[in-house]
Design a protein around this motif. Sequence first.
Motif, mmCIF file in Angstrom:
data_model
loop_
_atom_site.group_PDB
_atom_site.id
_atom_site.type_symbol
_atom_site.label_atom_id
_atom_site.label_comp_id
_atom_site.label_asym_id
_atom_site.label_seq_id
_atom_site.Cartn_x
_atom_site.Cartn_y
_atom_site.Cartn_z
ATOM 1 N N LEU A 23 0.742 -1.242 0.097
ATOM 2 C CA LEU A 23 0.001 0.026 -0.090
ATOM 3 C C LEU A 23 0.974 1.234 -0.065
ATOM 4 N N GLU A 24 1.790 1.326 0.823
ATOM 5 C CA GLU A 24 2.813 2.298 0.643
ATOM 6 C C GLU A 24 3.350 2.599 -0.343
ATOM 7 N N GLU A 25 3.980 1.612 -0.873
ATOM 8 C CA GLU A 25 4.455 1.861 -2.472
ATOM 9 C C GLU A 25 3.868 2.263 -3.542
ATOM 10 N N THR A 26 2.375 1.780 -3.565
ATOM 11 C CA THR A 26 1.648 1.967 -4.696
ATOM 12 C C THR A 26 0.544 3.083 -4.381
ATOM 13 N N ARG A 27 0.384 3.640 -2.863
ATOM 14 C CA ARG A 27 -0.369 4.843 -2.623
ATOM 15 C C ARG A 27 0.239 5.663 -1.525
ATOM 16 N N PRO A 28 1.430 6.448 -2.103
ATOM 17 C CA PRO A 28 2.309 7.004 -1.152
ATOM 18 C C PRO A 28 1.558 8.252 -0.402
ATOM 19 N N GLN A 29 0.396 8.399 -0.765
ATOM 20 C CA GLN A 29 -0.325 9.758 -0.186
ATOM 21 C C GLN A 29 -0.505 9.327 1.314
ATOM 22 N N ARG A 30 -0.447 10.222 2.141
ATOM 23 C CA ARG A 30 -0.708 9.820 3.575
ATOM 24 C C ARG A 30 0.474 8.839 4.053
ATOM 25 N N PRO A 31 1.571 9.114 3.997
ATOM 26 C CA PRO A 31 2.665 8.066 4.477
ATOM 27 C C PRO A 31 2.644 7.265 5.560
ATOM 28 N N LEU A 32 2.885 6.193 5.454
ATOM 29 C CA LEU A 32 2.923 5.417 6.996
ATOM 30 C C LEU A 32 4.342 4.911 7.076
ATOM 31 N N MET A 33 5.330 5.499 6.441
ATOM 32 C CA MET A 33 6.749 5.337 6.699
ATOM 33 C C MET A 33 7.530 6.621 6.490
ATOM 34 N N PRO A 34 8.332 6.701 7.591
ATOM 35 C CA PRO A 34 9.266 8.054 7.221
ATOM 36 C C PRO A 34 10.091 8.107 6.153
ATOM 37 N N VAL A 49 16.126 7.110 6.387
ATOM 38 C CA VAL A 49 16.414 5.891 6.454
ATOM 39 C C VAL A 49 16.507 5.205 7.757
ATOM 40 N N ILE A 50 17.247 6.078 8.740
ATOM 41 C CA ILE A 50 17.302 5.267 9.914
ATOM 42 C C ILE A 50 15.832 5.412 10.854
ATOM 43 N N LYS A 51 15.001 6.228 10.692
ATOM 44 C CA LYS A 51 13.562 6.124 11.266
ATOM 45 C C LYS A 51 12.935 5.113 10.509
ATOM 46 N N ARG A 52 13.125 4.748 9.144
ATOM 47 C CA ARG A 52 12.398 3.838 8.403
ATOM 48 C C ARG A 52 12.712 2.494 9.211
ATOM 49 N N ALA A 53 14.407 2.246 9.488
ATOM 50 C CA ALA A 53 14.850 1.051 10.214
ATOM 51 C C ALA A 53 14.089 1.024 11.702
ATOM 52 N N LYS A 54 13.979 2.192 12.246
ATOM 53 C CA LYS A 54 13.329 1.892 13.660
ATOM 54 C C LYS A 54 11.789 1.613 13.584
ATOM 55 N N VAL A 55 11.017 1.875 12.529
ATOM 56 C CA VAL A 55 9.677 1.576 12.201
ATOM 57 C C VAL A 55 9.801 0.012 12.111
ATOM 58 N N GLY A 107 8.839 8.953 16.320
ATOM 59 C CA GLY A 107 8.389 10.368 16.193
ATOM 60 C C GLY A 107 7.078 10.544 16.357
ATOM 61 N N ASP A 108 6.579 11.726 15.762
ATOM 62 C CA ASP A 108 5.105 12.255 15.912
ATOM 63 C C ASP A 108 4.278 11.914 14.730
ATOM 64 N N GLU A 109 4.870 10.770 13.805
ATOM 65 C CA GLU A 109 4.007 10.720 12.836
ATOM 66 C C GLU A 109 3.513 9.205 12.872
ATOM 67 N N ILE A 110 2.318 8.962 12.599
ATOM 68 C CA ILE A 110 1.920 7.644 12.710
ATOM 69 C C ILE A 110 2.501 6.774 11.518
ATOM 70 N N SER A 111 3.000 5.463 11.841
ATOM 71 C CA SER A 111 3.580 4.596 11.031
ATOM 72 C C SER A 111 2.847 3.078 11.134
ATOM 73 N N ILE A 112 3.424 2.442 10.135
ATOM 74 C CA ILE A 112 2.952 0.868 10.258
ATOM 75 C C ILE A 112 3.403 0.320 11.671
ATOM 76 N N ALA A 113 4.555 1.202 12.256
ATOM 77 C CA ALA A 113 4.647 0.306 13.520
ATOM 78 C C ALA A 113 3.609 0.482 14.536
ATOM 79 N N ASP A 114 2.873 1.465 14.404
ATOM 80 C CA ASP A 114 1.676 1.889 15.023
ATOM 81 C C ASP A 114 0.471 0.920 14.633
ATOM 82 N N CYS A 115 0.406 0.766 13.491
ATOM 83 C CA CYS A 115 -0.722 -0.316 13.175
ATOM 84 C C CYS A 115 -0.433 -1.770 13.555
#
Lengths: 217, 217
Positions: B80-91, B94-100, B157-165
């Motif tokens: 979903l993130e790769e095909t529908r990047p709107q309202r991103p769920l990944m930072p 690259v380090i924040k992405r790794a944390k997620v 951080g302060d953005e919702i990500s797939i980690a929260d999901c």
Amino acid sequence: MSVIGKPVLYSYWRSSCSWRVRIALNLKEIPYDIKPISLIKAGGEQHCNEFREINPMEQVPALYIDGHTLVESLNIMHYLEETRPQRPLMPQDVIKRAKVREICEVIASGIQPLQNLIVLIYVGEEKKKEWAQHWINRGFHAVEKLLSTSAGKYCVGDEISIADCCLIPQVFNARRFHVDLRPFPTILRIDRELENHPAFRAAHPSNQPDCPPEATK
Amino acid sequence: MSVIGKPVLYSYWRSSCSWRVRIALNLKEIPYDIKPISLIKAGGEQHCNEFREINPMEQVPALYIDGHTLVESLNIMHYLEETRPQRPLMPQDVIKRAKVREICEVIASGIQPLQNLIVLIYVGEEKKKEWAQHWINRGFHAVEKLLSTSAGKYCVGDEISIADCCLIPQVFNARRFHVDLRPFPTILRIDRELENHPAFRAAHPSNQPDCPPEATK
């Protein structure tokens, strides 16, 4: 990107999750040092205070790279892919990427955690072989089915991907637990295809600095 | 991209992995239909021949989207993130992405598979509560530690990500198994932060079409 020294992989020779990352590092030709963490010595070095600071899950692998310590093998492989895109381990096409991730997740969430050392200790000596066989069999039936539509020479098409980095160590584990692999012809074919690949060979447990001499016989 | 009809999510109201995908679809405001698969009716509809063709792992979720059927919840969210990047769920970083991904993998590989319905059936009625508590506790200690450096308002951080999901459904499971959550203040804070978020609320088991009336009391 500023690279702070050579990456250090906290690894155990027989850990299939460490092995995944060793293959990925080798395929991408990223030089790295190994810091062996014995999962059996003194009740497991992964449980000591120093290593718990590195990985609070108290398991290998962990990779120190670019000034950060990363944990979880799939995460580490994706980080390598995002920061070192040369010699890609993910396809470009979004559906093929999904197929790679499906195979990775079936192995990394559906099989490996259930035949992990720490779970088998908890299951107990008497039942552990049958337990491990049950979950590997179940997962391999799904992997074989997924491969029936995705595989070319390797797990997804004709390019090596992180799905192959996950599959080959899991096949080794299946053999350790004496799983009958004849129902999984595609898995066996890909395993044969990759067993002598230099990056896979160098990552093999028997070629690790912490592999005990008696295990290589 | 040609979109073939509305996506169909094969889901079970109480499945934490289905719930992850429901949250992601809601956050990205992607309309979808739900096809309920009962994991308990007649021994589990996920084991019937028709569903085995959809997911050879015989578990939910599966998502029919863009003419393809995808399985494995983390894979689906990344697709979903790769095909529908709107309202991103990944930072982006690259380090924040790794944390997620670390938090996702600890939950998806280190906790959920060990307290999955199919594993608990295998463990047996007598031991299942203590078994589930043990693995949730172990994993939550690691998640809490990871959050101590990554969390802002949410997991990273302060953005919702797939980690929260992944986190919120796992907290629900922890409560089902009566895990004492007081040692995990950051997990509890993020859970409180998100419990009334519309995307999370709409994805909650009690708001699913297949939730039995007696469970909402």
